[in-house]
Design an enzyme around this catalytic site. Structure first.
Site, PDB file in Angstrom:
ATOM      1  N   GLY A  77       0.860  -1.163  -0.120  1.00  0.00           N
ATOM      2  CA  GLY A  77       0.097   0.013   0.034  1.00  0.00           C
ATOM      3  C   GLY A  77       1.003   1.225   0.041  1.00  0.00           C
ATOM      4  O   GLY A  77       1.910   1.385   0.818  1.00  0.00           O
ATOM      5  N   VAL A  78       0.363   2.222  -0.846  1.00  0.00           N
ATOM      6  CA  VAL A  78       1.152   3.578  -0.803  1.00  0.00           C
ATOM      7  C   VAL A  78       0.203   4.563  -0.367  1.00  0.00           C
ATOM      8  O   VAL A  78       0.914   5.687   0.049  1.00  0.00           O
ATOM      9  CB  VAL A  78       1.942   3.664  -2.110  1.00  0.00           C
ATOM     10  CG1 VAL A  78       3.058   3.091  -2.524  1.00  0.00           C
ATOM     11  CG2 VAL A  78       0.882   3.680  -3.239  1.00  0.00           C
TER      12      VAL A  78
ATOM     13  N   GLY B 241      -2.620  -0.065  -9.333  1.00  0.00           N
ATOM     14  CA  GLY B 241      -3.383  -0.830  -8.647  1.00  0.00           C
ATOM     15  C   GLY B 241      -4.258  -0.212  -7.627  1.00  0.00           C
ATOM     16  O   GLY B 241      -4.004   1.147  -7.542  1.00  0.00           O
ATOM     17  N   CYS B 242      -5.023  -0.841  -6.750  1.00  0.00           N
ATOM     18  CA  CYS B 242      -5.644  -0.206  -5.967  1.00  0.00           C
ATOM     19  C   CYS B 242      -6.297  -1.046  -4.582  1.00  0.00           C
ATOM     20  O   CYS B 242      -6.538  -2.190  -5.102  1.00  0.00           O
ATOM     21  CB  CYS B 242      -7.243   0.503  -6.209  1.00  0.00           C
ATOM     22  SG  CYS B 242      -8.227   1.371  -5.260  1.00  0.00           S
TER      23      CYS B 242
ATOM     24  N   HIS C 126      -4.618   9.571  -8.294  1.00  0.00           N
ATOM     25  CA  HIS C 126      -5.529   8.465  -8.134  1.00  0.00           C
ATOM     26  C   HIS C 126      -6.332   8.573  -6.816  1.00  0.00           C
ATOM     27  O   HIS C 126      -7.619   8.470  -6.770  1.00  0.00           O
ATOM     28  CB  HIS C 126      -4.565   7.480  -7.952  1.00  0.00           C
ATOM     29  CG  HIS C 126      -5.193   6.051  -7.428  1.00  0.00           C
ATOM     30  ND1 HIS C 126      -5.015   4.982  -8.366  1.00  0.00           N
ATOM     31  CD2 HIS C 126      -5.713   5.895  -6.361  1.00  0.00           C
ATOM     32  CE1 HIS C 126      -5.743   3.841  -7.484  1.00  0.00           C
ATOM     33  NE2 HIS C 126      -6.210   4.148  -6.501  1.00  0.00           N
ATOM     34  N   GLU C 127      -5.712   9.169  -5.910  1.00  0.00           N
ATOM     35  CA  GLU C 127      -6.283   9.638  -4.638  1.00  0.00           C
ATOM     36  C   GLU C 127      -7.589  10.542  -4.636  1.00  0.00           C
ATOM     37  O   GLU C 127      -8.513  10.436  -4.264  1.00  0.00           O
ATOM     38  CB  GLU C 127      -5.502  10.153  -3.430  1.00  0.00           C
ATOM     39  CG  GLU C 127      -4.301   8.735  -3.208  1.00  0.00           C
ATOM     40  CD  GLU C 127      -4.960   7.407  -2.923  1.00  0.00           C
ATOM     41  OE1 GLU C 127      -5.791   7.199  -2.282  1.00  0.00           O
ATOM     42  OE2 GLU C 127      -4.388   6.389  -3.267  1.00  0.00           O
TER      43      GLU C 127
ATOM     44  N   HIS D 294     -10.721   9.256  -6.059  1.00  0.00           N
ATOM     45  CA  HIS D 294     -11.379   8.169  -5.044  1.00  0.00           C
ATOM     46  C   HIS D 294     -12.461   9.251  -4.253  1.00  0.00           C
ATOM     47  O   HIS D 294     -13.445   8.915  -3.934  1.00  0.00           O
ATOM     48  CB  HIS D 294     -10.415   7.816  -3.875  1.00  0.00           C
ATOM     49  CG  HIS D 294     -10.006   6.631  -4.190  1.00  0.00           C
ATOM     50  ND1 HIS D 294     -10.776   5.271  -4.387  1.00  0.00           N
ATOM     51  CD2 HIS D 294      -8.676   6.115  -4.152  1.00  0.00           C
ATOM     52  CE1 HIS D 294      -9.908   4.078  -4.592  1.00  0.00           C
ATOM     53  NE2 HIS D 294      -8.724   4.510  -4.544  1.00  0.00           N
TER      54      HIS D 294
HETATM   55 ZN    ZN Z   1      -7.070   3.297  -4.898  1.00  0.00          ZN
END
Ligand code: ZN
Length: 178
Positions: A46-47, A112-113, A155-156, A159
């Site tokens: 996880g990043v 990825g997520c 990416h965040e 979300h």
């Molecule tokens: Zn994600």
């Protein structure tokens, strides 16, 4: 144990609400931040994590200090890192983040997520981005990023607007890592 919500849950598709600045210091928000960090730390790869990913529809994301570790970025592997117990950079909290600037220059990167296991795919995103946000103490700050961190910012932020990377990705494939 904090659970990470998986694709199919409605909370991942909602537009998250802003956090009232006066409530950042309050126990409720501090608990959410702690839960997000806990959830992120349970994921070896996880990043970053956004609040909807633990079922909370608020505009918050946390980036792991791991991304500043060269071994992690070069792919030498997080397991090795964890056994070395190297001092890791602290995670960074972004509350009510706004993408202020993104570069015209774009690049395809594999993503990825934590909420879309086990899919990976390539997403075209800006190579540089600037985010303005509040930290866990309610202090406003600006962070410029390039490369991986710039990609993470986008990416965040997605979300928080109910967008998942699979909506934008090419060459989606399932990758199972031990
Ligand atoms: Zn994600």
């Amino acid at each position: 144990m904090v659970e990470i919500v998986q694709n199919g849950d409605k909370v991942l598709r909602k537009i998250s609400k802003e956090v009232p600045i006066s409530s950042i210091a309050k126990p409720k928000i501090q608990k959410i931040l702690a839960d997000m960090k806990t959830a992120l730390n349970t994921q070896y790869d996880g990043v970053a994590i956004a609040a909807p990913q633990i079922g909370v529809s608020l505009r918050i994301f946390v980036v792991s200090g791991r991304i500043f570790d060269e071994d992690f970025i070069s792919g030498k592997g997080p397991s090795q890192l964890d056994t070395q117990k190297k001092k890791r950079a602290p995670s960074m909290v972004f509350i009510n983040p706004i993408l202020k600037k993104i570069s015209k220059d774009k690049k395809l990167m594999t993503e990825g997520c934590l909420s879309v296991r086990p899919l990976y795919g390539k997403v075209r995103r800006a190579t540089r981005a600037t985010v303005e946000a509040y930290n866990e103490n309610g202090k406003k700050f600006t962070k410029d990023a390039s490369g991986l961190l710039a990609h993470i910012f986008q990416h965040e932020s997605d979300h928080l607007d109910g967008i998942l990377f699979i909506d934008k990705a090419k060459d989606l494939q399932e990758i199972f890592v031990e």
